[in-house]
Design a protein around this motif. Structure first.
Motif, short mmCIF file in Angstrom:
data_model
loop_
_atom_site.label_atom_id
_atom_site.label_comp_id
_atom_site.label_asym_id
_atom_site.label_seq_id
_atom_site.Cartn_x
_atom_site.Cartn_y
_atom_site.Cartn_z
N MET A 1 4.63 9.72 -9.42
CA MET A 1 4.62 9.40 -10.84
C MET A 1 3.28 9.67 -11.50
SD MET A 1 6.84 5.89 -10.55
CE MET A 1 6.39 5.30 -12.15
N ILE A 2 2.21 9.16 -10.97
CA ILE A 2 0.92 9.23 -11.64
C ILE A 2 0.30 10.62 -11.54
CG2 ILE A 2 -1.42 8.29 -11.66
CD1 ILE A 2 -0.17 5.67 -10.57
N ARG A 3 0.28 11.19 -10.37
CA ARG A 3 -0.35 12.49 -10.17
C ARG A 3 0.34 13.62 -10.95
NH1 ARG A 3 -1.00 15.71 -4.61
NH2 ARG A 3 -2.59 17.17 -5.28
N GLN B 1 1.99 13.37 -13.74
CA GLN B 1 1.69 13.14 -15.16
C GLN B 1 0.28 13.60 -15.50
OE1 GLN B 1 3.70 12.29 -17.54
NE2 GLN B 1 2.14 12.24 -19.11
N MET B 2 -0.67 13.34 -14.63
CA MET B 2 -2.05 13.78 -14.85
C MET B 2 -2.13 15.31 -14.85
SD MET B 2 -4.05 10.87 -12.60
CE MET B 2 -5.41 11.91 -12.25
N LYS B 3 -1.39 15.95 -13.96
CA LYS B 3 -1.38 17.41 -13.89
C LYS B 3 -0.77 17.99 -15.17
CE LYS B 3 0.21 21.22 -10.97
NZ LYS B 3 0.68 22.06 -12.04
N ARG B 4 0.31 17.39 -15.67
CA ARG B 4 0.97 17.84 -16.89
C ARG B 4 0.02 17.72 -18.09
NH1 ARG B 4 5.15 14.43 -17.06
NH2 ARG B 4 6.07 15.52 -15.31
N GLN B 5 -0.72 16.61 -18.18
CA GLN B 5 -1.67 16.43 -19.27
C GLN B 5 -2.79 17.47 -19.20
OE1 GLN B 5 -2.93 12.38 -18.79
NE2 GLN B 5 -1.35 11.58 -20.16
N LYS B 6 -3.25 17.76 -18.00
CA LYS B 6 -4.30 18.75 -17.81
C LYS B 6 -3.81 20.14 -18.24
CE LYS B 6 -7.13 20.60 -14.07
NZ LYS B 6 -7.36 20.53 -12.63
N ASP B 7 -2.57 20.48 -17.87
CA ASP B 7 -1.99 21.77 -18.24
C ASP B 7 -1.81 21.88 -19.76
OD1 ASP B 7 -1.93 22.52 -15.60
OD2 ASP B 7 0.22 22.10 -15.34
N GLU B 8 -1.40 20.78 -20.42
CA GLU B 8 -1.23 20.80 -21.86
C GLU B 8 -2.55 20.97 -22.58
OE1 GLU B 8 1.17 17.73 -23.61
OE2 GLU B 8 2.85 18.14 -22.27
N LYS B 9 -3.62 20.34 -22.09
CA LYS B 9 -4.94 20.53 -22.69
C LYS B 9 -5.39 21.97 -22.54
CE LYS B 9 -7.12 16.01 -22.48
NZ LYS B 9 -8.23 15.23 -21.91
N LYS B 10 -5.15 22.55 -21.36
CA LYS B 10 -5.53 23.94 -21.11
C LYS B 10 -4.74 24.87 -22.04
CE LYS B 10 -6.08 24.58 -16.74
NZ LYS B 10 -5.83 24.90 -15.34
N ILE C 1 0.84 -1.20 0.00
CA ILE C 1 0.00 0.00 0.00
C ILE C 1 0.87 1.25 0.00
CG2 ILE C 1 -1.67 1.33 1.37
CD1 ILE C 1 -2.82 -1.41 2.27
N LEU C 2 1.93 1.25 0.79
CA LEU C 2 2.85 2.39 0.83
C LEU C 2 3.56 2.58 -0.52
CD1 LEU C 2 4.40 2.03 4.38
CD2 LEU C 2 2.82 3.78 3.57
N ILE C 3 3.97 1.49 -1.16
CA ILE C 3 4.62 1.58 -2.47
C ILE C 3 3.67 2.18 -3.49
CG2 ILE C 3 5.51 0.21 -4.41
CD1 ILE C 3 6.79 -1.63 -2.30
N PHE C 4 2.40 1.74 -3.48
CA PHE C 4 1.42 2.30 -4.40
C PHE C 4 1.19 3.78 -4.13
CE2 PHE C 4 -2.93 3.38 -5.58
CZ PHE C 4 -2.86 3.13 -6.94
N ALA C 5 1.10 4.17 -2.87
CA ALA C 5 0.88 5.57 -2.51
C ALA C 5 2.05 6.44 -2.97
CB ALA C 5 0.67 5.71 -1.00
N VAL C 6 3.26 5.98 -2.77
CA VAL C 6 4.44 6.72 -3.21
C VAL C 6 4.46 6.84 -4.73
CG1 VAL C 6 6.97 6.63 -3.36
CG2 VAL C 6 5.83 6.24 -1.17
#
Length: 96
Positions: free
Chosen positions: A21-23, A25-34, A11-16
């Motif tokens: 990594m995941i969050r 990347q999602m923010k970068r994709q959102k910024d590129e769409k904007k 669970i800790l490995i997934f949270a890290v």
């Protein structure tokens, strides 16, 4: 309690992995769409392949734009425009 203790490291490995990594990347994709949605005529841009130009026309039907370069006018998909390089070109220099 013992069963949860066995799964706690996973669970800790997934949270890290999510927060590092995941969050982002999602923010970068959102910024590129904007960024792609905020493009307007006259913006100086750089494509991801390194082509410099100025936006002449925007087409909302197929999400493309026409870019004027020294070689002529080219049609590109808006996703091919580099957000990082283009935002550096459009910054107004500060006066001293």
């Amino acid at each position: 309690m013992g069963d949860i203790g066995q799964f706690l490291p996973m669970i800790l490995i997934f949270a890290v992995a999510y927060f590092f990594m995941i969050r982002p990347q999602m923010k970068r994709q959102k910024d590129e769409k904007k960024f792609a949605a905020a493009l307007k005529k006259g913006d100086k841009i750089v494509t991801k392949s390194g082509l410099h130009g100025k936006v002449v026309d925007l087409n909302d039907k197929d999400f493309s734009c026409i870019i004027e370069t020294m070689a002529g006018r080219l049609k590109f998909d808006r996703s091919a425009i580099s957000m990082e390089m283009s935002s550096k070109l459009n910054v107004v220099p500060k006066e001293k």
